[in-house]
Design an enzyme around this catalytic site. Structure first.
Site, PDB file in Angstrom:
ATOM      1  CG  ASP A 164      -1.763   1.177   1.416  1.00 15.91           C
ATOM      2  OD1 ASP A 164      -2.735   1.278   0.651  1.00 15.91           O
ATOM      3  OD2 ASP A 164      -1.483   2.018   2.297  1.00 15.91           O
ATOM      4  CD  GLU A 193      -2.483   2.416  -3.337  1.00 13.47           C
ATOM      5  OE1 GLU A 193      -3.469   3.124  -3.542  1.00 13.47           O
ATOM      6  OE2 GLU A 193      -1.790   2.530  -2.316  1.00 13.47           O
TER       7      GLU A 193
HETATM    8  C1  GLC Z   1      -4.163   3.450  -0.159  1.00 14.92           C
HETATM    9  C2  GLC Z   1      -5.493   2.804   0.145  1.00 14.92           C
HETATM   10  C3  GLC Z   1      -6.421   3.813   0.750  1.00 14.92           C
HETATM   11  C4  GLC Z   1      -5.796   4.379   2.005  1.00 14.92           C
HETATM   12  C5  GLC Z   1      -4.371   4.885   1.752  1.00 14.92           C
HETATM   13  C6  GLC Z   1      -3.630   5.116   3.042  1.00 14.92           C
HETATM   14  O1  GLC Z   1      -4.271   4.451  -1.116  1.00 14.92           O
HETATM   15  O2  GLC Z   1      -6.030   2.242  -1.013  1.00 14.92           O
HETATM   16  O3  GLC Z   1      -7.676   3.257   1.044  1.00 14.92           O
HETATM   17  O4  GLC Z   1      -6.591   5.425   2.509  1.00 14.92           O
HETATM   18  O5  GLC Z   1      -3.606   3.956   1.023  1.00 14.92           O
HETATM   19  O6  GLC Z   1      -3.294   3.885   3.654  1.00 14.92           O
END
Ligand code: GLC
Ligand code: CA
Length: 525
Positions: free
Chosen positions: A196, A238
């Site tokens: 993430d 991500e």
């Molecule tokens: C990513 C997740 C999101 C979250 C962020 C902080 O973008 O998809 O839902 O708020 O990380 O952890």
């Protein structure tokens, strides 16, 4: 590798199915619904964070990185779920939140105490003006990436909510502790991990504090560890970044196995409204080649706002004007709506986008409920409006739980066009021509075409700005995709006879595409 041809299905655990009747979906609830996912044609089940959390950020604020949130079940329940997933020949993916913890995590509670030997595990400063070029991500609620901590007597760094302090990756103990978290979930049996918010691990003066070389070096260390200690596992980056910066997360095939293709997503929605596929082609052309064995993850919607952070100001204004008639539908730099409401509940546009999504280079990530065309409740807090209970059946509980609906973790969708009486799995399962059956048949058609996962890609000039065309091929097969983004019928000339892979129809000189129709074609013999 398996992920190059897999279809992923994303589940917020509290939203799927409540097995113990307390109004909150749980791990055992997902286990109970695995036959459905297998029937649908899902290859890999992605569980959103299921760890102990104060739930300030939907569980992305974690207070124990190797635990299970009590409402969701136990580690043993997760083990049972993994066994049942694997028994069905499917795989499982978990989130690892690397960048930050909850402020309630014992590490942070210790770090803030004066004289603590964990102080250096987070990022502190006397000066809240440091790193001025780092943007604020949650612009609706945060004014700064620094927050004052009374106990520590210093400011701490956070890229998301103030309740999510960033870990300090300059500290070798932090780097080891995070590796141990990765090991923990792989040891339990997860096949894949989504890393993430991965661009933000390190901070450096004079930079925007994103995509730094130190961040890539650390990700390569994790990859080397996975390669040395495990088999057949993979990690997804991500990284919501422009194309050139996203591809950096593949390294030279020695960093992440997959990365989400953020840049291709908004153009798909723009093309529908503009009836012009130019933006899609531009995004594909701007995408550099990726190492062999690496794979894109493509998606239309997920649990977050439809992000518009990386598009031009003009495109952002266009998207807001076209897709957010009510300004409350906007969230941060994006749109907090589900797929079907974005498409005005129009099935032909849904089918068009799915036909493209499932044939673009990459592996598709589907969002729970989209397969039945679920709606949203955008007035709910934050991104909760796209995380409401799954609609399994008609009725006031929607087959989600035995509990009183007033005690559900979030209310069911109330928008009259999308209530559970109209939109639910059971009814669509019973109807051969439902959206659910259509999605299933497309997933099964894709399964027979591994070329759509691993084949080469070349865009085709269709001679019509409203019709997207491309070819996917390998030594054995060739698939031509044509997709009509306009609201009227279009004729597309063909160089050779083609057969429709799904209907068997034969096309000789040209293809007539109805409004929003797409075809997957192969040369006829
Ligand atoms: C990513 C997740 C999101 C979250 C962020 C902080 O973008 O998809 O839902 O708020 O990380 O952890
Ligand atoms: Ca429950």
């Amino acid at each position: 590798m398996w992920f190059e041809t897999a279809t992923f299905y994303e589940i917020p655990v509290h939203a799927f199915f409540d097995a113990n009747g307390d109004g909150i979906g749980d791990i055992a609830g997902i286990t109970a619904k695995l036959d459905y996912l297998q029937w649908l044609g899902v290859d890999c089940v992605w569980l959103l964070p299921f760890y102990p959390s104060p739930m300030v950020d939907g569980g992305y604020d974690i207070s124990d990185l190797t635990g299970v949130r009590a409402e969701f079940g136990t580690l043993e329940d997760v083990g049972v779920l993994l066994d049942e997933i694997h028994r069905r020949g499917m795989r499982a993916m978990a989130d690892v939140i690397v960048n930050h913890t909850s402020d309630q995590h014992p590490w942070f509670q210790e770090a803030r105490r004066p004289g603590s030997d964990k102080r250096d595990w987070y990022v502190w400063s006397e000066d809240p003006g440091r790193y001025p070029d780092a943007r604020v991500i949650f612009i609706d609620t945060q004014e700064s990436n620094w927050a004052w901590d009374e106990v520590a007597g210093a400011y701490y760094w956070h890229r998301f909510y103030a309740e999510q302090p960033d870990l300090n990756f300059d500290n070798p103990e932090v780097r080891e502790a995070v590796k141990d978290v990765v090991r923990f979930w792989l040891d339990l049996g997860f096949d894949a991990l989504r890393l993430d918010a991965i661009p933000y691990l390190y901070e450096r003066d004079g930079t925007i504090c994103e995509n730094l070389p130190e961040t890539h070096a650390y990700l390569k260390e994790i990859r080397a560890m996975i390669d040395a200690e495990y088999e057949d596992r993979m990690m997804v980056a991500e990284a919501n970044q422009p194309p050139a910066d996203v591809v950096a997360y593949f390294g030279d095939g020695d960093e992440c196995h997959m990365a989400y293709h953020f840049p291709i997503m908004p153009p798909l929605f723009m093309a529908l409204k503009r009836e012009d596929v130019g933006d899609i082609l531009k995004a594909l052309e701007a995408t550099p080649p990726i190492p062999s064995g690496a794979q894109w993850g493509v998606f239309l919607r997920n649990h977050d706002e439809l992000t518009l952070e990386m598009v031009t100001e003009a495109d952002r204004a266009f998207m807001y004007a076209e897709y957010t008639p009510d300004p409350a539908m906007r969230k941060n730099v994006g749109i907090r709506r589900r797929l079907m409401p974005l498409l005005d509940n129009d099935r032909s546009r849904f089918e068009l986008l799915y036909g493209v999504l499932l044939s673009l280079p990459g592996s598709p990530f589907l969002y729970y409920g989209d397969e039945i065309g679920m709606g949203d409740e955008y007035l709910l807090n934050d991104r909760d409006g796209v995380r409401t209970p799954m609609q399994w059946e008609a009725g006031e509980r929607a087959g989600f739980s035995e509990a009183d609906p007033a005690s559900f973790y979030l209310p069911l969708v109330t928008d009259p066009a999308y209530i559970s009486d109209l939109v639910n799995v059971a009814d669509q399962h019973a109807q051969a021509d439902s959206l659910l059956h259509w999605v299933r048949s497309l997933l099964h058609a894709r399964r027979l075409l591994p070329v759509l996962g691993t084949g080469q890609f070349e865009s085709l000039d269709t001679g019509d700005r409203a019709v997207l065309g491309y070819r996917r091929w390998n030594e054995d097969v060739e698939v031509t995709v044509l997709a009509n983004f306009s609201t009227v019928t279009r004729m597309v000339p063909l160089a050779a006879h083609q057969v429709d892979l799904r209907s068997g129809a034969i096309y000789r000189a040209d293809v007539e595409l109805a409004a929003h129709q797409f075809v997957w074609l192969e040369p006829s013999r």
